[in-house]
Design a protein around this motif. Structure first.
Motif, PDB file in Angstrom:
ATOM      1  N   PHE A 171     -50.859  47.638 -21.890  1.00 33.98           N
ATOM      2  CA  PHE A 171     -51.817  48.274 -20.999  1.00 33.98           C
ATOM      3  C   PHE A 171     -52.099  49.673 -21.524  1.00 33.98           C
ATOM      4  N   LYS A 172     -53.349  49.919 -21.890  1.00 29.31           N
ATOM      5  CA  LYS A 172     -53.740  51.198 -22.488  1.00 29.31           C
ATOM      6  C   LYS A 172     -52.905  51.505 -23.737  1.00 29.31           C
ATOM      7  N   GLY A 173     -52.613  50.461 -24.501  1.00 30.60           N
ATOM      8  CA  GLY A 173     -51.883  50.635 -25.751  1.00 30.60           C
ATOM      9  C   GLY A 173     -50.379  50.721 -25.621  1.00 30.60           C
ATOM     10  N   LYS A 174     -49.850  50.684 -24.382  1.00 30.15           N
ATOM     11  CA  LYS A 174     -48.405  50.773 -24.172  1.00 30.15           C
ATOM     12  C   LYS A 174     -47.894  49.481 -23.548  1.00 30.15           C
ATOM     13  N   ASP A 175     -46.693  49.071 -23.983  1.00 31.95           N
ATOM     14  CA  ASP A 175     -46.073  47.868 -23.443  1.00 31.95           C
ATOM     15  C   ASP A 175     -45.411  48.205 -22.107  1.00 31.95           C
ATOM     16  N   ILE A 176     -45.929  47.616 -21.024  1.00 33.77           N
ATOM     17  CA  ILE A 176     -45.387  47.875 -19.679  1.00 33.77           C
ATOM     18  C   ILE A 176     -43.901  47.550 -19.620  1.00 33.77           C
ATOM     19  N   PHE A 177     -43.474  46.528 -20.367  1.00 33.49           N
ATOM     20  CA  PHE A 177     -42.085  46.088 -20.303  1.00 33.49           C
ATOM     21  C   PHE A 177     -41.116  47.067 -20.966  1.00 33.49           C
ATOM     22  N   GLN A 178     -41.664  48.025 -21.738  1.00 34.10           N
ATOM     23  CA  GLN A 178     -40.811  49.004 -22.405  1.00 34.10           C
ATOM     24  C   GLN A 178     -40.792  50.356 -21.686  1.00 34.10           C
ATOM     25  N   LEU A 179     -41.618  50.516 -20.661  1.00 28.66           N
ATOM     26  CA  LEU A 179     -41.704  51.802 -19.958  1.00 28.66           C
ATOM     27  C   LEU A 179     -40.503  52.022 -19.053  1.00 28.66           C
ATOM     28  N   LYS A 180     -40.097  53.284 -18.929  1.00 32.08           N
ATOM     29  CA  LYS A 180     -38.965  53.636 -18.070  1.00 32.08           C
ATOM     30  C   LYS A 180     -39.260  54.933 -17.317  1.00 32.08           C
ATOM     31  N   SER A 237     -49.752  33.640 -22.320  1.00 29.85           N
ATOM     32  CA  SER A 237     -50.541  34.691 -22.980  1.00 29.85           C
ATOM     33  C   SER A 237     -51.962  34.678 -22.425  1.00 29.85           C
ATOM     34  N   PHE A 238     -52.522  35.864 -22.187  1.00 30.57           N
ATOM     35  CA  PHE A 238     -53.921  35.973 -21.777  1.00 30.57           C
ATOM     36  C   PHE A 238     -54.380  37.417 -21.928  1.00 30.57           C
ATOM     37  N   LYS A 239     -55.698  37.609 -21.848  1.00 25.22           N
ATOM     38  CA  LYS A 239     -56.292  38.941 -21.926  1.00 25.22           C
ATOM     39  C   LYS A 239     -57.109  39.203 -20.668  1.00 25.22           C
ATOM     40  N   LEU A 240     -56.980  40.413 -20.150  1.00 24.13           N
ATOM     41  CA  LEU A 240     -57.694  40.808 -18.944  1.00 24.13           C
ATOM     42  C   LEU A 240     -58.621  41.961 -19.301  1.00 24.13           C
ATOM     43  N   TYR A 241     -59.921  41.762 -19.062  1.00 19.39           N
ATOM     44  CA  TYR A 241     -60.921  42.744 -19.476  1.00 19.39           C
ATOM     45  C   TYR A 241     -61.364  43.610 -18.302  1.00 19.39           C
ATOM     46  N   GLU A 242     -61.666  44.863 -18.599  1.00 20.60           N
ATOM     47  CA  GLU A 242     -62.024  45.838 -17.565  1.00 20.60           C
ATOM     48  C   GLU A 242     -63.237  45.384 -16.755  1.00 20.60           C
ATOM     49  N   GLY A 243     -63.104  45.474 -15.428  1.00 19.97           N
ATOM     50  CA  GLY A 243     -64.189  45.103 -14.537  1.00 19.97           C
ATOM     51  C   GLY A 243     -64.359  43.610 -14.343  1.00 19.97           C
ATOM     52  N   LYS A 244     -63.452  42.804 -14.930  1.00 22.56           N
ATOM     53  CA  LYS A 244     -63.539  41.349 -14.835  1.00 22.56           C
ATOM     54  C   LYS A 244     -62.388  40.797 -13.994  1.00 22.56           C
ATOM     55  N   ARG A 294     -43.559  44.370 -13.200  1.00 20.65           N
ATOM     56  CA  ARG A 294     -42.135  44.753 -13.273  1.00 20.65           C
ATOM     57  C   ARG A 294     -41.453  44.709 -11.906  1.00 20.65           C
ATOM     58  N   LEU A 295     -41.955  43.862 -10.992  1.00 24.14           N
ATOM     59  CA  LEU A 295     -41.244  43.627  -9.735  1.00 24.14           C
ATOM     60  C   LEU A 295     -40.056  42.715 -10.004  1.00 24.14           C
ATOM     61  N   THR A 296     -40.138  41.975 -11.086  1.00 23.44           N
ATOM     62  CA  THR A 296     -39.004  41.254 -11.637  1.00 23.44           C
ATOM     63  C   THR A 296     -39.061  41.453 -13.148  1.00 23.44           C
ATOM     64  N   GLU A 297     -37.927  41.589 -13.782  1.00 27.58           N
ATOM     65  CA  GLU A 297     -37.896  41.918 -15.209  1.00 27.58           C
ATOM     66  C   GLU A 297     -38.147  40.684 -16.072  1.00 27.58           C
ATOM     67  N   PRO A 298     -38.944  40.814 -17.139  1.00 28.70           N
ATOM     68  CA  PRO A 298     -39.245  39.673 -18.012  1.00 28.70           C
ATOM     69  C   PRO A 298     -38.046  39.274 -18.865  1.00 28.70           C
ATOM     70  N   THR A 299     -38.026  38.028 -19.285  1.00 32.27           N
ATOM     71  CA  THR A 299     -37.017  37.565 -20.242  1.00 32.27           C
ATOM     72  C   THR A 299     -37.431  37.954 -21.656  1.00 32.27           C
ATOM     73  N   SER A 300     -38.712  37.788 -21.951  1.00 36.41           N
ATOM     74  CA  SER A 300     -39.255  38.215 -23.244  1.00 36.41           C
ATOM     75  C   SER A 300     -40.768  38.285 -23.142  1.00 36.41           C
ATOM     76  N   GLY A 301     -41.384  38.808 -24.205  1.00 33.73           N
ATOM     77  CA  GLY A 301     -42.835  38.935 -24.233  1.00 33.73           C
ATOM     78  C   GLY A 301     -43.276  40.382 -24.132  1.00 33.73           C
ATOM     79  N   SER A 302     -44.585  40.601 -24.102  1.00 31.27           N
ATOM     80  CA  SER A 302     -45.131  41.948 -24.017  1.00 31.27           C
ATOM     81  C   SER A 302     -46.355  41.951 -23.107  1.00 31.27           C
ATOM     82  N   ALA A 303     -46.659  43.124 -22.537  1.00 32.85           N
ATOM     83  CA  ALA A 303     -47.844  43.303 -21.697  1.00 32.85           C
ATOM     84  C   ALA A 303     -48.428  44.667 -22.034  1.00 32.85           C
TER      85      ALA A 303
END
Length: 327
Positions: A81-90, A42-49, A70-79
């Motif tokens: 970005f702009k309020g949307k979970d990258i792992f759920q996007l299609k 788990s970590f947080k990435l801040y804009e411009g940092k 998503r170059l490889t699919e996660p086993t679990s967890g969330s990411a």
């Protein structure tokens, strides 16, 4: 005096509980075990940092970066970005998100098509995302070549005609062509000589300032990470064992593994003697990680509880997180 990681605005990317396990199959094709390449990160990435991820080879740094994109699919967890979970996007949503999420690979030569000219390679992302006319795409490529310190006549050359440092500039140009928000830099300077490393790191910093970029900078050399990162996460066997701002890591490292890493960094003053911490043994296999704290077989400060209980992520000091039973 050290600074503290006190960022009151929302993170651009928030990764929570990320796991990536690879199944291992036996001779008859049945799943017999799993390799826990990334285990609860788990970590947080801040804009411009810039967040630097450091650790020994095989600790899961590159897998973390590739999984987030998503170059490889996660086993679990969330990411998020702009309020949307990258792992759920299609589909189209994922394609659109990838304009904002780009990667610079470790080996610049193998990540460039040797049969295509540099101009074609750099235009390809624009063609895939249907951006601009042919003339506009060519103009964009010329502009980006100039930004990364290359000449416009390089547009017509092939990858084999460039040095390692120039190829890394080309890979960086390809990542920048779509105006991304986040760039994952997967050991972008490890294959380069020291003087070229400094040039690429300085270029990354200049581009970050000019274009308001956000980096996840992956490397095994903590001294290189120091020059570009605002925050550092130290990884060991699929876990982030310490996470704070860069000044705190170098001034007051808390985890025994971080202390060992820093003890190996040469001091610029040859008269200054630094106590060298030599870790015993080899990094365990993620196929069969140790019980309790995964670092305990090599830790000079390990106690009985380290062998039995998995340490939780604690805020030992304001903005300074560590996974260790000592705190």
């Amino acid at each position: 005096m050290t600074t503290q990681l006190t960022l009151d605005h929302e993170p651009l990317l928030e990764v929570s509980g990320l796991k990536k396990h690879f199944p291992v199959k036996n001779e008859i094709g049945q799943k017999s075990a799993v390799v826990k390449a990334v285990d609860d990160v788990s970590f947080k990435l801040y804009e411009g940092k810039t967040l630097g991820l450091v650790g020994e080879s095989g600790c899961g740094k590159s897998t973390t970066g590739r999984t987030i994109l998503r170059l490889t699919e996660p086993t679990s967890g969330s990411a998020l970005f702009k309020g949307k979970d990258i792992f759920q996007l299609k589909g189209d949503e994922l394609r659109k998100a990838r304009q904002d999420l780009q990667m610079v690979f470790q080996d610049p030569f193998s990540s460039l098509n040797p049969r295509k000219r540099i101009g074609e390679i750099l235009e390809e992302p624009l063609v895939i995302h249907k951006l601009g006319t042919k003339a506009e795409r060519t103009e964009k490529v010329m502009e980006i070549l100039y930004k990364v310190g290359l000449n416009v006549d390089h547009y017509y050359r092939y990858p084999h005609e460039f040095s390692g440092g120039q190829r890394q500039r080309i890979v960086l140009a390809r990542a920048l062509i779509l105006n991304p928000k986040i760039i994952v830099c997967d050991e972008p300077v490890s294959a380069l000589d020291v003087s070229t490393q400094a040039q690429i790191v300085n270029l990354l910093r200049d581009l970050q300032e000019d274009l308001k970029l956000t980096y996840l900078f992956i490397a095994h050399d903590i001294s290189v990470v120091r020059h570009i990162s605002d925050q550092i996460g130290v990884m060991y066997l699929g876990n982030i064992v310490e996470y704070t701002d860069t000044d705190n890591i170098f001034a007051e490292p808390l985890h025994p593994y971080t202390q060992a890493l820093l003890s190996a960094v040469p001091h610029p003053n040859p008269t200054m003697k630094r106590e060298r911490i030599i870790l015993k043994g080899e990094i365990p296999s993620p196929l069969n990680p140790p019980s309790g704290c995964v670092f305990h077989p090599r830790c000079p400060m390990a106690t009985d509880i380290c062998k039995q209980a998995v340490p939780v992520n604690k805020e030992a000091r304001p903005g300074h997180f560590v996974r260790c039973h000592l705190y």
